[in-house]
Scaffold this motif. Structure first.
Motif, PDB file in Angstrom:
ATOM      1  N   GLU A  78      42.711 -75.881  -4.264  1.00 42.35           N
ATOM      2  CA  GLU A  78      42.596 -74.700  -3.390  1.00 42.35           C
ATOM      3  C   GLU A  78      41.674 -75.031  -2.216  1.00 42.35           C
ATOM      4  N   ARG A  79      40.539 -75.624  -2.518  1.00 38.44           N
ATOM      5  CA  ARG A  79      39.529 -75.962  -1.494  1.00 38.44           C
ATOM      6  C   ARG A  79      40.109 -76.930  -0.467  1.00 38.44           C
ATOM      7  N   ARG A  80      40.795 -77.931  -0.956  1.00 36.67           N
ATOM      8  CA  ARG A  80      41.362 -78.934  -0.053  1.00 36.67           C
ATOM      9  C   ARG A  80      42.333 -78.303   0.931  1.00 36.67           C
ATOM     10  N   TRP A  81      43.311 -77.587   0.422  1.00 39.90           N
ATOM     11  CA  TRP A  81      44.360 -77.098   1.311  1.00 39.90           C
ATOM     12  C   TRP A  81      43.911 -75.963   2.214  1.00 39.90           C
ATOM     13  N   PHE A  82      43.159 -75.015   1.687  1.00 40.77           N
ATOM     14  CA  PHE A  82      42.813 -73.864   2.506  1.00 40.77           C
ATOM     15  C   PHE A  82      41.558 -74.080   3.352  1.00 40.77           C
ATOM     16  N   ARG A  83      40.510 -74.632   2.765  1.00 39.05           N
ATOM     17  CA  ARG A  83      39.279 -74.845   3.547  1.00 39.05           C
ATOM     18  C   ARG A  83      39.375 -76.079   4.444  1.00 39.05           C
ATOM     19  N   ARG A  84      39.656 -77.225   3.840  1.00 41.27           N
ATOM     20  CA  ARG A  84      39.603 -78.471   4.610  1.00 41.27           C
ATOM     21  C   ARG A  84      40.770 -78.601   5.565  1.00 41.27           C
ATOM     22  N   VAL A  85      41.974 -78.451   5.047  1.00 41.81           N
ATOM     23  CA  VAL A  85      43.142 -78.709   5.888  1.00 41.81           C
ATOM     24  C   VAL A  85      43.393 -77.543   6.842  1.00 41.81           C
ATOM     25  N   GLY A  88      40.043 -76.248   8.589  1.00 43.14           N
ATOM     26  CA  GLY A  88      39.335 -77.326   9.279  1.00 43.14           C
ATOM     27  C   GLY A  88      37.855 -77.412   8.956  1.00 43.14           C
ATOM     28  N   GLN A  89      37.451 -76.905   7.815  1.00 42.01           N
ATOM     29  CA  GLN A  89      36.045 -76.941   7.424  1.00 42.01           C
ATOM     30  C   GLN A  89      35.676 -78.289   6.811  1.00 42.01           C
ATOM     31  N   GLU A  90      34.422 -78.634   6.947  1.00 40.24           N
ATOM     32  CA  GLU A  90      33.874 -79.788   6.243  1.00 40.24           C
ATOM     33  C   GLU A  90      33.573 -79.302   4.829  1.00 40.24           C
ATOM     34  N   ASP A 124      35.835 -68.513  -6.125  1.00 43.85           N
ATOM     35  CA  ASP A 124      35.415 -68.587  -4.720  1.00 43.85           C
ATOM     36  C   ASP A 124      36.515 -69.182  -3.847  1.00 43.85           C
ATOM     37  N   GLU A 125      37.149 -70.238  -4.331  1.00 46.47           N
ATOM     38  CA  GLU A 125      38.198 -70.892  -3.543  1.00 46.47           C
ATOM     39  C   GLU A 125      39.445 -70.015  -3.433  1.00 46.47           C
ATOM     40  N   VAL A 126      39.794 -69.324  -4.516  1.00 51.32           N
ATOM     41  CA  VAL A 126      40.938 -68.409  -4.466  1.00 51.32           C
ATOM     42  C   VAL A 126      40.649 -67.270  -3.480  1.00 51.32           C
ATOM     43  N   ALA A 127      39.435 -66.733  -3.500  1.00 55.50           N
ATOM     44  CA  ALA A 127      39.073 -65.652  -2.577  1.00 55.50           C
ATOM     45  C   ALA A 127      39.168 -66.137  -1.131  1.00 55.50           C
ATOM     46  N   PHE A 128      38.687 -67.345  -0.870  1.00 52.56           N
ATOM     47  CA  PHE A 128      38.786 -67.880   0.488  1.00 52.56           C
ATOM     48  C   PHE A 128      40.257 -68.027   0.894  1.00 52.56           C
ATOM     49  N   ALA A 129      41.065 -68.575   0.006  1.00 51.70           N
ATOM     50  CA  ALA A 129      42.488 -68.785   0.301  1.00 51.70           C
ATOM     51  C   ALA A 129      43.185 -67.460   0.587  1.00 51.70           C
ATOM     52  N   ARG A 130      42.909 -66.458  -0.223  1.00 51.73           N
ATOM     53  CA  ARG A 130      43.517 -65.131  -0.006  1.00 51.73           C
ATOM     54  C   ARG A 130      43.098 -64.565   1.346  1.00 51.73           C
ATOM     55  N   SER A 131      41.819 -64.665   1.655  1.00 50.82           N
ATOM     56  CA  SER A 131      41.300 -64.146   2.913  1.00 50.82           C
ATOM     57  C   SER A 131      41.910 -64.895   4.102  1.00 50.82           C
ATOM     58  N   PHE A 132      41.958 -66.221   4.003  1.00 53.90           N
ATOM     59  CA  PHE A 132      42.541 -67.021   5.074  1.00 53.90           C
ATOM     60  C   PHE A 132      44.002 -66.636   5.292  1.00 53.90           C
ATOM     61  N   THR A 133      44.742 -66.530   4.226  1.00 53.20           N
ATOM     62  CA  THR A 133      46.169 -66.206   4.311  1.00 53.20           C
ATOM     63  C   THR A 133      46.382 -64.816   4.902  1.00 53.20           C
ATOM     64  N   ALA A 134      45.593 -63.856   4.468  1.00 51.03           N
ATOM     65  CA  ALA A 134      45.732 -62.486   4.982  1.00 51.03           C
ATOM     66  C   ALA A 134      45.403 -62.403   6.463  1.00 51.03           C
ATOM     67  N   ALA A 135      44.445 -63.211   6.920  1.00 47.47           N
ATOM     68  CA  ALA A 135      44.018 -63.156   8.317  1.00 47.47           C
ATOM     69  C   ALA A 135      44.896 -63.985   9.256  1.00 47.47           C
ATOM     70  N   ALA A 136      45.688 -64.882   8.702  1.00 42.43           N
ATOM     71  CA  ALA A 136      46.529 -65.746   9.552  1.00 42.43           C
ATOM     72  C   ALA A 136      47.544 -64.893  10.312  1.00 42.43           C
TER      73      ALA A 136
END
Length: 184
Positions: A78-85, A88-90, A124-136
């Protein structure tokens, strides 16, 4: 031919099992992809429900596959695909590294706080992914990945569904081995 007397194990109980796939089977693409992914994520939680130290039990030697390893692995995925890729987060992996690429599984040992830490990281990673997806703005949001090249949010959602579906199959077998619980 002998008569069939029952199932080989007990099914998971309760509404949580049934609710995972209760959403509509029609709708726009973003809704359907995120709903199916949510059901796969809920399946992982269900397969691990009611276990603590048992989460670290290995499938069979020499494999290091365990339910806890799956939670740790999927937190890193989850972290790799949503945060890093996509974002674009470190954001280095939490449980594996270049030096220890299988650390998510190999390091999955129960101990004080290990299970809670793995679930906390995954949530935490699932919450970030959901938030990222909803905001896209749409599913055509693209990013560059070192492995796949250019990827879209649409592709990442499909890949995550596939990733969870494969590992939930592993979770089925691991859980049945621990206490005989089976289910969809």
């Amino acid at each position: 031919m002998p008569a069939v007397t029952g199932r080989r194990g007990r099914f998971f109980d309760g509404a949580r099992s049934e609710d995972r796939f209760a959403g509509p089977a029609t709708g726009d693409e973003r809704f359907l992809l995120t709903d199916v992914l949510a059901a796969q994520r809920a399946t992982l939680e269900l397969k691990c429900a009611g276990l603590d130290a048992e989460l670290a039990l290995r499938s069979a030697e020499p494999s290091t596959l365990s339910l806890l390893g799956l939670v740790r692995h999927l937190a890193d995925v989850e972290r790799r695909w949503f945060r890093r890729v996509l974002a674009g987060q470190e954001a280095p992996a939490l449980f594996s590294s270049e030096a220890d690429p299988d650390g998510d599984f190999d390091g999955a040992a129960s101990g004080p706080g290990a299970v809670a830490a793995a679930w906390g990281a995954w949530r935490d990673e699932v919450a970030f992914a959901r938030s990222f997806t909803a905001a896209a703005p749409d599913l055509d949001v693209e990013a560059e990945d070192e492995w796949r090249g250019k990827v879209s949010l649409r592709w990442v959602l499909i890949h995550m569904i596939e990733e969870y579906a494969r590992h939930n199959g592993h979770a089925d077998l691991l859980r049945e081995r621990i206490d005989g619980a089976i289910g969809v």
